[in-house]
Scaffold this active site. Structure first.
Site, PDB file in Angstrom:
ATOM      1  N   ARG A  93     -33.207 -45.223 -51.541  1.00 15.37           N
ATOM      2  CA  ARG A  93     -33.142 -44.270 -50.423  1.00 15.37           C
ATOM      3  C   ARG A  93     -33.186 -45.099 -49.154  1.00 15.37           C
ATOM      4  O   ARG A  93     -34.150 -45.837 -48.904  1.00 15.37           O
ATOM      5  CB  ARG A  93     -34.327 -43.307 -50.474  1.00 15.37           C
TER       6      ARG A  93
ATOM      7  N   HIS B  42     -26.398 -37.168 -50.124  1.00 15.77           N
ATOM      8  CA  HIS B  42     -27.568 -36.978 -50.983  1.00 15.77           C
ATOM      9  C   HIS B  42     -27.084 -36.429 -52.335  1.00 15.77           C
ATOM     10  O   HIS B  42     -27.348 -35.276 -52.682  1.00 15.77           O
ATOM     11  CB  HIS B  42     -28.535 -36.000 -50.296  1.00 15.77           C
TER      12      HIS B  42
ATOM     13  N   GLN C 188     -29.427 -34.592 -54.909  1.00 14.67           N
ATOM     14  CA  GLN C 188     -29.807 -33.246 -54.502  1.00 14.67           C
ATOM     15  C   GLN C 188     -28.690 -32.245 -54.829  1.00 14.67           C
ATOM     16  O   GLN C 188     -28.958 -31.139 -55.310  1.00 14.67           O
ATOM     17  CB  GLN C 188     -30.103 -33.222 -52.996  1.00 14.67           C
TER      18      GLN C 188
ATOM     19  N   ASP D  79     -30.526 -26.772 -44.060  1.00 10.45           N
ATOM     20  CA  ASP D  79     -31.339 -27.998 -44.110  1.00 10.45           C
ATOM     21  C   ASP D  79     -31.917 -28.204 -42.712  1.00 10.45           C
ATOM     22  O   ASP D  79     -31.501 -27.551 -41.742  1.00 10.45           O
ATOM     23  CB  ASP D  79     -30.454 -29.184 -44.543  1.00 10.45           C
TER      24      ASP D  79
ATOM     25  N   CYS E  39     -33.023 -27.920 -49.701  1.00  9.28           N
ATOM     26  CA  CYS E  39     -33.429 -29.144 -50.406  1.00  9.28           C
ATOM     27  C   CYS E  39     -34.898 -29.462 -50.198  1.00  9.28           C
ATOM     28  O   CYS E  39     -35.493 -30.171 -50.993  1.00  9.28           O
ATOM     29  CB  CYS E  39     -32.550 -30.308 -49.973  1.00  9.28           C
TER      30      CYS E  39
ATOM     31  N   ARG F  11     -34.198 -31.152 -59.655  1.00  9.66           N
ATOM     32  CA  ARG F  11     -34.032 -32.577 -59.309  1.00  9.66           C
ATOM     33  C   ARG F  11     -34.399 -33.445 -60.513  1.00  9.66           C
ATOM     34  O   ARG F  11     -33.728 -34.420 -60.835  1.00  9.66           O
ATOM     35  CB  ARG F  11     -34.921 -32.952 -58.113  1.00  9.66           C
TER      36      ARG F  11
HETATM   37  N1  NVA Z   1     -31.199 -34.044 -44.179  1.00  7.56           N
HETATM   38  C1  NVA Z   1     -32.540 -34.366 -44.629  1.00  7.56           C
HETATM   39  C2  NVA Z   1     -32.666 -34.195 -46.096  1.00  7.56           C
HETATM   40  C3  NVA Z   1     -34.040 -34.461 -46.641  1.00  7.56           C
HETATM   41  C4  NVA Z   1     -34.121 -34.356 -48.109  1.00  7.56           C
HETATM   42  C5  NVA Z   1     -32.881 -35.787 -44.219  1.00  7.56           C
HETATM   43  O1  NVA Z   1     -32.035 -36.672 -44.366  1.00  7.56           O
HETATM   44  O2  NVA Z   1     -33.994 -36.017 -43.738  1.00  7.56           O
HETATM   45  N1   CP Z   2     -35.081 -33.011 -51.077  1.00 12.31           N
HETATM   46  C1   CP Z   2     -35.571 -34.264 -51.087  1.00 12.31           C
HETATM   47  O1   CP Z   2     -34.862 -35.247 -51.281  1.00 12.31           O
HETATM   48  O2   CP Z   2     -36.915 -34.329 -50.898  1.00 12.31           O
HETATM   49  P1   CP Z   2     -37.762 -35.641 -50.601  1.00 12.31           P
HETATM   50  O3   CP Z   2     -37.365 -36.150 -49.245  1.00 12.31           O
HETATM   51  O4   CP Z   2     -39.182 -35.179 -50.667  1.00 12.31           O
HETATM   52  O5   CP Z   2     -37.466 -36.665 -51.666  1.00 12.31           O
END
Ligand code: NVA
Ligand code: CP
Length: 301
Positions: A102, A129, A132, A220, A260, A288
């Site tokens: 990540r 993502h 997800q 989101d 998500c 997930r």
């Molecule tokens: N768009 C959000 C998704 C989190 C799972 C982010 O990148 O923070």
């Molecule tokens: N939806 C998601 O990826 O959650 P986290 O940021 O908690 O991993």
């Protein structure tokens, strides 16, 4: 399929095969049927951003598959002190059987895959993502049985979630309508991909237009990880881009709502809509685990 870097790389058949395996693994887990497909294998999990769901579901999923997960914070890795991705990839390939990462830039994930010799799984970048979206598709199929003819509407920021949802939903046969402000469109590469789907894809700045007759309503956060400094500016820009009763009144009466998570109540979604649809949203979070186990088995099994 050697890696999971972005939805654009997957064929429709590969997506469906992952979802079928995810359903099977979910069944096996619920019925106490062991499934140690990754016995003796190790997954390194590199996190350069925070996580609850991704970390816990990958870590638990790896245990359930008989393997060993290693949490690797970028604060502790030399990568956080400037060791090149090319070198990190070649070193980790000698110890591990797979890497989940990540991070911020999509290029970092692509470089890991290019220079390493083991499967790489994208656990979220600024661009996409995919883990997800596989869980989202799994959830949609659980609730709606068949993708064909369904309409997905996404309201909010044209961010990593929007980018991946557009590609994933179009590939499995759904129609897609995205409502976001002009300055916050999805990535150009994704819009170009979507153009080929003709009237199955719509981009608008009107949430109510996008919501009309939707079967699946998704949103989101307005400020993603790394954009916290712009939070106030974004609150103004996204005013009105909210999943609320007005939006749900235009969607089909049996529409499901997905998020998500983490969610910001009364920003991108009202408390009321969130709680009415909490069953779907938390099933999505659970999925997930199952979807990522399927991805790991496909790539590392
Ligand atoms: N768009 C959000 C998704 C989190 C799972 C982010 O990148 O923070
Ligand atoms: N939806 C998601 O990826 O959650 P986290 O940021 O908690 O991993």
């Amino acid at each position: 399929m050697k890696h999971l870097l972005k939805m654009l790389d997957l064929s429709t058949e590969e997506i469906i095969r992952i979802l079928d395996l995810a359903d099977q693994l979910k069944y096996e887990l619920k019925h106490g049927i062991p499934h140690p497909h990754l016995k003796g294998k190790s997954l390194g999990m590199i996190f350069q951003k925070a996580s609850t769901r991704t970390r816990v579901s990958f870590e638990t999923g790896m245990y359930q598959l008989g393997g060993h997960p290693l949490f690797l914070s970028s604060d502790d890795l030399q990568i956080g002190r400037g060791e090149p991705v090319q070198d990190t990839a070649r070193v980790l390939s000698r110890y591990l059987d797979g890497i989940m990462i990540r991070t911020f830039e999509q290029k970092e994930v692509e470089d890991l895959a290019q220079y390493g010799s083991i499967p790489v799984i994208n656990g979220l970048t600024d661009f996409c993502h995919p883990c997800q979206i596989l869980a989202d598709l799994m959830t949609i199929r659980e609730y709606k049985t068949d993708f064909n003819g369904l309409k997905m509407c996404f309201i909010g920021d044209g961010n990593n979630m929007a980018n991946s949802l557009i590609v994933g939903c179009l590939k499995v046969g759904m129609s897609v309508s995205i409502a976001c402000p002009d300055a916050y469109h999805p990535a150009q590469e994704v819009l170009e991909f979507a153009q080929a789907y003709g009237d199955r894809f719509e981009l608008t700045d009107q949430p109510l237009t996008a919501a009309k007759d939707a079967d699946v309503v998704i949103t989101d956060v307005w400020a993603s990880m790394g954009q916290e400094g712009e939070a106030e500016k974004r609150k103004k820009a996204f005013h009105g881009y909210q999943v609320n009763d007005d939006v749900m009144a235009l969607a089909h009466s049996d529409a499901i709502v997905l998020h998500c998570l983490p969610a910001h109540r009364e920003e991108e979604i009202t408390e009321k809509v969130f709680e009415v649809h909490a069953a779907e949203i938390f099933e999505e979070a659970e999925n997930r685990l199952h979807a990522q186990k399927a991805v790991m088995v496909k790539l590392m099994g």
